[in-house]
Design a protein around this motif. Sequence first.
Motif, mmCIF file in Angstrom:
data_model
loop_
_atom_site.group_PDB
_atom_site.id
_atom_site.type_symbol
_atom_site.label_atom_id
_atom_site.label_comp_id
_atom_site.label_asym_id
_atom_site.label_seq_id
_atom_site.Cartn_x
_atom_site.Cartn_y
_atom_site.Cartn_z
ATOM 1 N N TYR A 206 9.427 2.627 -16.239
ATOM 2 C CA TYR A 206 9.379 1.782 -15.050
ATOM 3 C C TYR A 206 7.976 1.257 -14.785
ATOM 4 N N HIS A 207 7.921 0.046 -14.247
ATOM 5 C CA HIS A 207 6.706 -0.451 -13.631
ATOM 6 C C HIS A 207 6.678 0.108 -12.206
ATOM 7 N N ILE A 208 5.525 0.554 -11.760
ATOM 8 C CA ILE A 208 5.403 1.096 -10.409
ATOM 9 C C ILE A 208 4.447 0.216 -9.609
ATOM 10 N N GLY A 209 4.932 -0.260 -8.491
ATOM 11 C CA GLY A 209 4.123 -1.105 -7.632
ATOM 12 C C GLY A 209 3.791 -0.423 -6.323
ATOM 13 N N TRP A 210 2.620 -0.738 -5.796
ATOM 14 C CA TRP A 210 2.247 -0.338 -4.445
ATOM 15 C C TRP A 210 2.264 -1.598 -3.574
ATOM 16 N N PHE A 211 2.983 -1.509 -2.471
ATOM 17 C CA PHE A 211 3.118 -2.613 -1.540
ATOM 18 C C PHE A 211 2.598 -2.174 -0.181
ATOM 19 N N ARG A 212 2.293 -3.141 0.634
ATOM 20 C CA ARG A 212 1.952 -2.843 2.014
ATOM 21 C C ARG A 212 2.599 -3.859 2.938
ATOM 22 N N GLN A 213 2.971 -3.371 4.097
ATOM 23 C CA GLN A 213 3.617 -4.207 5.096
ATOM 24 C C GLN A 213 2.929 -3.979 6.425
ATOM 25 N N ALA A 214 2.288 -5.030 6.937
ATOM 26 C CA ALA A 214 1.623 -4.943 8.236
ATOM 27 C C ALA A 214 2.507 -5.595 9.287
ATOM 28 N N PRO A 215 2.455 -5.125 10.527
ATOM 29 C CA PRO A 215 3.275 -5.713 11.592
ATOM 30 C C PRO A 215 2.992 -7.192 11.756
ATOM 31 N N GLY A 216 4.066 -7.972 11.840
ATOM 32 C CA GLY A 216 3.919 -9.395 12.084
ATOM 33 C C GLY A 216 3.534 -10.209 10.864
ATOM 34 N N LYS A 217 3.386 -9.552 9.723
ATOM 35 C CA LYS A 217 3.005 -10.296 8.522
ATOM 36 C C LYS A 217 4.205 -10.446 7.608
ATOM 37 N N GLU A 218 4.201 -11.521 6.845
ATOM 38 C CA GLU A 218 5.287 -11.741 5.896
ATOM 39 C C GLU A 218 5.203 -10.736 4.751
ATOM 40 N N ARG A 219 6.372 -10.485 4.191
ATOM 41 C CA ARG A 219 6.432 -9.584 3.046
ATOM 42 C C ARG A 219 5.645 -10.184 1.888
ATOM 43 N N GLU A 220 4.827 -9.350 1.234
ATOM 44 C CA GLU A 220 3.984 -9.841 0.165
ATOM 45 C C GLU A 220 4.368 -9.215 -1.173
ATOM 46 N N GLY A 221 3.793 -9.742 -2.206
ATOM 47 C CA GLY A 221 3.922 -9.105 -3.513
ATOM 48 C C GLY A 221 3.094 -7.838 -3.549
ATOM 49 N N ALA A 222 3.126 -7.204 -4.686
ATOM 50 C CA ALA A 222 2.468 -5.918 -4.828
ATOM 51 C C ALA A 222 0.959 -6.031 -4.717
ATOM 52 N N SER A 223 0.344 -5.015 -4.118
ATOM 53 C CA SER A 223 -1.114 -4.930 -4.116
ATOM 54 C C SER A 223 -1.601 -4.534 -5.497
ATOM 55 N N CYS A 224 -0.857 -3.652 -6.145
ATOM 56 C CA CYS A 224 -1.167 -3.326 -7.531
ATOM 57 C C CYS A 224 0.117 -2.889 -8.231
ATOM 58 N N ILE A 225 0.140 -3.069 -9.510
ATOM 59 C CA ILE A 225 1.284 -2.679 -10.328
ATOM 60 C C ILE A 225 0.758 -1.923 -11.531
ATOM 61 N N VAL A 226 1.273 -0.718 -11.687
ATOM 62 C CA VAL A 226 0.974 0.039 -12.900
ATOM 63 C C VAL A 226 2.173 -0.147 -13.813
ATOM 64 N N PRO A 227 2.047 -0.968 -14.853
ATOM 65 C CA PRO A 227 3.207 -1.287 -15.671
ATOM 66 C C PRO A 227 3.576 -0.153 -16.622
ATOM 67 N N ALA A 228 4.782 -0.240 -17.142
ATOM 68 C CA ALA A 228 5.198 0.739 -18.149
ATOM 69 C C ALA A 228 4.287 0.660 -19.376
ATOM 70 N N HIS A 229 3.815 -0.563 -19.680
ATOM 71 C CA HIS A 229 2.870 -0.759 -20.770
ATOM 72 C C HIS A 229 1.882 -1.828 -20.356
ATOM 73 N N GLY A 230 0.642 -1.692 -20.775
ATOM 74 C CA GLY A 230 -0.328 -2.724 -20.501
ATOM 75 C C GLY A 230 -1.239 -2.405 -19.336
ATOM 76 N N PRO A 231 -2.158 -3.327 -19.067
ATOM 77 C CA PRO A 231 -3.157 -3.082 -18.031
ATOM 78 C C PRO A 231 -2.574 -3.159 -16.630
ATOM 79 N N THR A 232 -3.238 -2.505 -15.710
ATOM 80 C CA THR A 232 -2.819 -2.520 -14.309
ATOM 81 C C THR A 232 -3.140 -3.863 -13.681
ATOM 82 N N TYR A 233 -2.212 -4.334 -12.857
ATOM 83 C CA TYR A 233 -2.404 -5.587 -12.113
ATOM 84 C C TYR A 233 -2.933 -5.270 -10.724
ATOM 85 N N TYR A 234 -3.889 -6.069 -10.252
ATOM 86 C CA TYR A 234 -4.390 -5.955 -8.884
ATOM 87 C C TYR A 234 -4.349 -7.320 -8.213
ATOM 88 N N GLU A 235 -3.860 -7.344 -7.014
ATOM 89 C CA GLU A 235 -3.913 -8.550 -6.196
ATOM 90 C C GLU A 235 -5.365 -8.788 -5.810
#
Length: 125
Positions: free
Chosen positions: A31-60
């Motif tokens: 699995y790819h594992i993502g960390w998300f955050r949700q602040a009050p009153g803000k729209e849903r966003e993409g992941a802050s970071c994703i640790v993929p099953a393979h490959g480098p980690t993604y950071y917003e």
Amino acid sequence: VQLVESGGGFVQPGGSLRLSCKISGLTLYEYHIGWFRQAPGKEREGASCIVPAHGPTYYEDSVKDRFNCSRDDATSTVHLQMNSLRPEDTAVYYCAADASRYYNSRKTLYEYDFWGQGTQVTVSS
């Protein structure tokens, strides 16, 4: 399947926190594992970071150079180390698991296959 976040809390600006996500019921390395955050009153966003099953980690962009995401498949745990925290980092933080062949940084939390209940992070002086 269970994803349980922990480690949230209250911290002053410039401080650090380390979140953990304990995952059970799935084969983590598939699995790819993502960390998300949700602040009050803000729209849903993409992941802050994703640790993929393979490959480098993604950071917003807003967390690049401040956050570090890592995974320990042996203990089925994913970590989010947050440094130089800012008030705008205040949010509920969620981890989520995605079984897609390739990760998509634009996917939002509920488009993942599984997610946790979240942990609150408050950054304030």
